[in-house]
Design a protein around this motif. Structure first.
Motif, PDB file in Angstrom:
ATOM      1  N   MET A 170       0.849  -1.192   0.000  1.00  0.00           N
ATOM      2  CA  MET A 170       0.000   0.000   0.000  1.00  0.00           C
ATOM      3  C   MET A 170       0.881   1.237   0.000  1.00  0.00           C
ATOM      4  SD  MET A 170      -3.229   0.668   2.530  1.00  0.00           S
ATOM      5  CE  MET A 170      -4.522   1.819   2.142  1.00  0.00           C
ATOM      6  N   ASP A 171       0.469   2.260  -0.773  1.00  0.00           N
ATOM      7  CA  ASP A 171       1.343   3.433  -0.906  1.00  0.00           C
ATOM      8  C   ASP A 171       0.936   4.607  -0.022  1.00  0.00           C
ATOM      9  OD1 ASP A 171      -0.964   4.199  -2.205  1.00  0.00           O
ATOM     10  OD2 ASP A 171      -0.055   4.346  -4.199  1.00  0.00           O
ATOM     11  N   PHE A 172      -0.293   4.632   0.543  1.00  0.00           N
ATOM     12  CA  PHE A 172      -0.745   5.761   1.371  1.00  0.00           C
ATOM     13  C   PHE A 172      -0.504   7.083   0.643  1.00  0.00           C
ATOM     14  CE2 PHE A 172       0.593   2.353   4.236  1.00  0.00           C
ATOM     15  CZ  PHE A 172      -0.568   2.134   4.958  1.00  0.00           C
ATOM     16  N   TRP A 173      -0.860   7.133  -0.610  1.00  0.00           N
ATOM     17  CA  TRP A 173      -0.519   8.269  -1.458  1.00  0.00           C
ATOM     18  C   TRP A 173      -1.717   8.630  -2.320  1.00  0.00           C
ATOM     19  CZ3 TRP A 173       3.441  11.383  -0.899  1.00  0.00           C
ATOM     20  CH2 TRP A 173       3.818  12.244  -1.941  1.00  0.00           C
ATOM     21  N   ILE A 174      -1.720   9.863  -2.836  1.00  0.00           N
ATOM     22  CA  ILE A 174      -2.720  10.268  -3.827  1.00  0.00           C
ATOM     23  C   ILE A 174      -2.028  10.273  -5.180  1.00  0.00           C
ATOM     24  CG2 ILE A 174      -4.330  12.058  -4.569  1.00  0.00           C
ATOM     25  CD1 ILE A 174      -4.483  12.993  -1.680  1.00  0.00           C
ATOM     26  N   ASN A 175      -2.320   9.270  -5.982  1.00  0.00           N
ATOM     27  CA  ASN A 175      -1.660   9.118  -7.272  1.00  0.00           C
ATOM     28  C   ASN A 175      -2.319   9.999  -8.341  1.00  0.00           C
ATOM     29  OD1 ASN A 175       0.324   6.717  -6.803  1.00  0.00           O
ATOM     30  ND2 ASN A 175      -1.585   6.088  -5.811  1.00  0.00           N
ATOM     31  N   GLY A 176      -1.830   9.852  -9.554  1.00  0.00           N
ATOM     32  CA  GLY A 176      -2.333  10.687 -10.634  1.00  0.00           C
ATOM     33  C   GLY A 176      -3.819  10.537 -10.892  1.00  0.00           C
ATOM     34  N   ASP A 177      -4.386   9.386 -10.556  1.00  0.00           N
ATOM     35  CA  ASP A 177      -5.821   9.182 -10.740  1.00  0.00           C
ATOM     36  C   ASP A 177      -6.635   9.685  -9.551  1.00  0.00           C
ATOM     37  OD1 ASP A 177      -5.039   7.362  -8.871  1.00  0.00           O
ATOM     38  OD2 ASP A 177      -5.779   5.586  -9.917  1.00  0.00           O
ATOM     39  N   GLY A 178      -5.938  10.284  -8.555  1.00  0.00           N
ATOM     40  CA  GLY A 178      -6.635  10.803  -7.380  1.00  0.00           C
ATOM     41  C   GLY A 178      -6.906   9.755  -6.317  1.00  0.00           C
ATOM     42  N   PHE A 179      -6.360   8.546  -6.494  1.00  0.00           N
ATOM     43  CA  PHE A 179      -6.623   7.446  -5.568  1.00  0.00           C
ATOM     44  C   PHE A 179      -5.321   6.887  -5.016  1.00  0.00           C
ATOM     45  CE2 PHE A 179     -10.579   7.799  -7.667  1.00  0.00           C
ATOM     46  CZ  PHE A 179     -11.546   7.138  -6.931  1.00  0.00           C
ATOM     47  N   GLY A 180      -5.407   6.354  -3.810  1.00  0.00           N
ATOM     48  CA  GLY A 180      -4.339   5.540  -3.275  1.00  0.00           C
ATOM     49  C   GLY A 180      -4.476   4.132  -3.835  1.00  0.00           C
ATOM     50  N   HIS A 181      -3.410   3.344  -3.735  1.00  0.00           N
ATOM     51  CA  HIS A 181      -3.402   2.013  -4.333  1.00  0.00           C
ATOM     52  C   HIS A 181      -3.071   0.960  -3.291  1.00  0.00           C
ATOM     53  CE1 HIS A 181      -2.522   3.928  -8.530  1.00  0.00           C
ATOM     54  NE2 HIS A 181      -3.803   4.004  -8.186  1.00  0.00           N
ATOM     55  N   LEU A 182      -3.797  -0.149  -3.342  1.00  0.00           N
ATOM     56  CA  LEU A 182      -3.615  -1.254  -2.418  1.00  0.00           C
ATOM     57  C   LEU A 182      -3.634  -2.557  -3.222  1.00  0.00           C
ATOM     58  CD1 LEU A 182      -3.676  -2.810   0.315  1.00  0.00           C
ATOM     59  CD2 LEU A 182      -6.156  -2.432   0.346  1.00  0.00           C
ATOM     60  N   LEU A 183      -2.613  -3.375  -3.012  1.00  0.00           N
ATOM     61  CA  LEU A 183      -2.527  -4.664  -3.701  1.00  0.00           C
ATOM     62  C   LEU A 183      -2.336  -5.764  -2.673  1.00  0.00           C
ATOM     63  CD1 LEU A 183      -2.307  -6.363  -6.307  1.00  0.00           C
ATOM     64  CD2 LEU A 183       0.176  -5.909  -6.260  1.00  0.00           C
ATOM     65  N   ILE A 184      -3.178  -6.785  -2.734  1.00  0.00           N
ATOM     66  CA  ILE A 184      -3.087  -7.941  -1.837  1.00  0.00           C
ATOM     67  C   ILE A 184      -2.867  -9.184  -2.700  1.00  0.00           C
ATOM     68  CG2 ILE A 184      -4.293  -9.345  -0.122  1.00  0.00           C
ATOM     69  CD1 ILE A 184      -5.980  -6.867   0.550  1.00  0.00           C
ATOM     70  N   ARG A 185      -1.908  -9.996  -2.310  1.00  0.00           N
ATOM     71  CA  ARG A 185      -1.678 -11.271  -3.003  1.00  0.00           C
ATOM     72  C   ARG A 185      -2.076 -12.398  -2.067  1.00  0.00           C
ATOM     73  NH1 ARG A 185       0.844 -13.408  -7.341  1.00  0.00           N
ATOM     74  NH2 ARG A 185       1.654 -15.538  -7.143  1.00  0.00           N
ATOM     75  N   ASP A 186      -3.120 -13.123  -2.467  1.00  0.00           N
ATOM     76  CA  ASP A 186      -3.643 -14.217  -1.658  1.00  0.00           C
ATOM     77  C   ASP A 186      -2.642 -15.371  -1.628  1.00  0.00           C
ATOM     78  OD1 ASP A 186      -5.181 -16.000  -0.301  1.00  0.00           O
ATOM     79  OD2 ASP A 186      -6.586 -16.382  -1.940  1.00  0.00           O
ATOM     80  N   ALA A 187      -2.494 -15.946  -0.447  1.00  0.00           N
ATOM     81  CA  ALA A 187      -1.637 -17.132  -0.320  1.00  0.00           C
ATOM     82  C   ALA A 187      -2.334 -18.198   0.508  1.00  0.00           C
ATOM     83  CB  ALA A 187      -0.303 -16.744   0.315  1.00  0.00           C
ATOM     84  N   GLY A 188      -3.673 -18.200   0.440  1.00  0.00           N
ATOM     85  CA  GLY A 188      -4.423 -19.204   1.188  1.00  0.00           C
ATOM     86  C   GLY A 188      -5.436 -18.618   2.147  1.00  0.00           C
ATOM     87  N   LEU A 189      -6.039 -17.467   1.796  1.00  0.00           N
ATOM     88  CA  LEU A 189      -7.030 -16.832   2.653  1.00  0.00           C
ATOM     89  C   LEU A 189      -8.398 -17.479   2.459  1.00  0.00           C
ATOM     90  CD1 LEU A 189      -6.139 -13.064   2.099  1.00  0.00           C
ATOM     91  CD2 LEU A 189      -5.877 -14.320   4.245  1.00  0.00           C
ATOM     92  N   ALA A 190      -9.095 -17.723   3.553  1.00  0.00           N
ATOM     93  CA  ALA A 190     -10.496 -18.128   3.479  1.00  0.00           C
ATOM     94  C   ALA A 190     -11.323 -16.901   3.109  1.00  0.00           C
ATOM     95  CB  ALA A 190     -10.950 -18.689   4.823  1.00  0.00           C
TER      96      ALA A 190
END
Length: 433
Positions: A170-190
């Protein structure tokens, strides 16, 4: 009215309190999943407008709308799913869509599927906007360079979370599209655990931003406290050389002005500082719930907050503490100055009473003198009347020694006049008492 079951009277709020515990369920997610999250500040009275706006969206898609007084709502609108939550002073709107995550996980976000006119008309001011993606464990791994290009920020947080069941960036930032970005990679989540993880990460950024609302107010209040502190120091220095009561009263008026300014500052910041403490506590709690561990080459979410958020919160706490300390100092200074003024007034009153006492004694002496002169005058005129009476009787043929009668009348008239004056004084004194 409370109902009775098995003869036991229920508290009227029992059911409502039970419902409140289950009022905000987590979404159930299964990677791959994408989401867009908005947090809109509407103030303490904005709940009805926020709910009404959600109702409008439901009517447009023929979806059952939230009931009146509901502060949480989840529904499937077809092109997207919506999770709406109302908090004390803001509302969050999280839009979900189950779909494959592209190589650029933040292009063509879920929010594009929501009617644009409805999005633009959401009540309140935008505080947080995040595009999130949860990719499956079967998706190709992303390199460090790719993640750096993807987030496009100087620094971002990344860690193993949920006891290693996922990775989150997660960047905790306001990017060019006006949004922050969050990426999660699943490794076995229910599914439920995946929903909890996404919501915790979104809440971390939401509560972080809301807590920072107090920081500009803290900086502004700090300047005011500097002026108040300097003014108080000047007054304390001036108190040492005071001699006249008028000077003390002038300083007391200045102290009152400083106290009023401090109260205005406190009134305008107390709520925000209290809210910041609550939001910061929630941020810390959500980070703890992530159960994160280090991912080589990235700073953890807790480390990021310690470096970026904790100093601002400490500043707010310091300003709040300083405000309380200044209030106590102003109270002590006011008490000291009022004591000095009271002592001066008591001294003046004592002198005034002494002066009044001297004047009363002088007036009494003057009164006694006037009484003596009055008795002498009454005696003179009384003896004169007796003399006229004696002379008249002698002319009428009575053998009266006029001079002897006059001499005898002097003490008798004088005693009579004195007795009359004495009686009048007693009557007046008794009426006054």
């Amino acid at each position: 009215m409370p109902t009775r079951r098995y003869g036991i009277e229920e508290h009227p709020q029992r059911e409502a309190l039970t419902v409140e515990v289950h009022a905000r369920p987590y979404a159930t997610l299964q990677a791959p999943e994408r989401a867009s999250h908005l947090a809109m500040l509407t103030g303490g009275g904005g709940a009805n407008d926020d709910r009404a706006h959600v109702v409008k969206l439901c009517k447009r898609f023929n979806v059952a709308a939230p009931a009146e007084e509901m502060n949480h709502f989840m529904a499937d609108f077809g092109p997207f799913r919506l999770k709406w939550e109302r908090h004390t002073e803001f509302s969050t709107y999280t839009f979900f869509r189950s779909e494959a995550v592209p190589r650029d996980p933040f292009e063509s976000p879920v929010l594009d599927a929501v009617p644009k006119d409805w999005v633009e008309a959401i009540p309140g001011k935008l505080m947080v906007a995040i595009h999130a993606a949860m990719e499956s464990k079967d998706a190709p791994e992303r390199s460090t360079d790719e993640l750096a290009r993807l987030f496009g920020a100087e620094s971002f947080a990344g860690a193993n979370v949920a006891d290693g069941s996922a990775k989150a960036f997660m960047d905790f930032w306001i990017n060019g599209d006006g949004f922050g970005h969050l990426l999660i990679r699943d490794a076995g989540l229910a599914p439920r655990r995946a929903g909890r993880l996404l919501q915790r990460l979104l809440e971390i950024e939401t509560y972080r931003t809301m807590s920072l609302l107090a920081f500009p107010m803290a900086k502004e209040a700090s300047g005011k406290l500097d002026r108040i502190g300097q003014g108080l120091s000047s007054i304390m220095d001036a108190m040492a050389g005071l001699e006249e009561t008028d000077e003390e009263k002038a300083l007391l008026a200045q102290l009152t002005d400083l106290a009023a300014e401090l109260e205005r500052t406190a009134a305008s910041t107390n709520y925000r500082f209290g809210a910041a403490r609550a939001y910061y506590a929630l941020v810390e709690k959500r980070i703890e719930e992530l159960r994160e561990s280090r991912l080589e080459g990235y700073q953890q979410f807790g480390e990021f907050m310690d470096r970026r958020l904790a100093p601002a919160m400490r500043t707010c706490e310091a300003v709040a503490h300083r405000m309380e300390e200044l209030s106590q100092r102003l109270a002590r200074a006011s008490q000291m100055l009022r004591t000095r003024v009271d002592i001066q007034l008591e001294a003046q009153n004592r002198d005034l009473l002494h002066s009044m006492d001297r004047r009363a004694k002088l007036q009494l002496r003057l009164q006694e003198t006037v009484e003596g002169l009055s008795i002498a005058a009454v005696t003179y005129y009384g003896v004169g009347l007796v003399s006229y009476l004696a002379k008249g009787l002698k002319v009428g043929g009575l053998p009266i020694p006029v001079e002897a009668v006059q001499a005898l009348a002097v003490p008798l008239v004088a005693i009579g006049a004195w007795l009359v004056v004495r009686r009048i004084r007693r009557i007046v004194t008794r009426e006054v008492d």
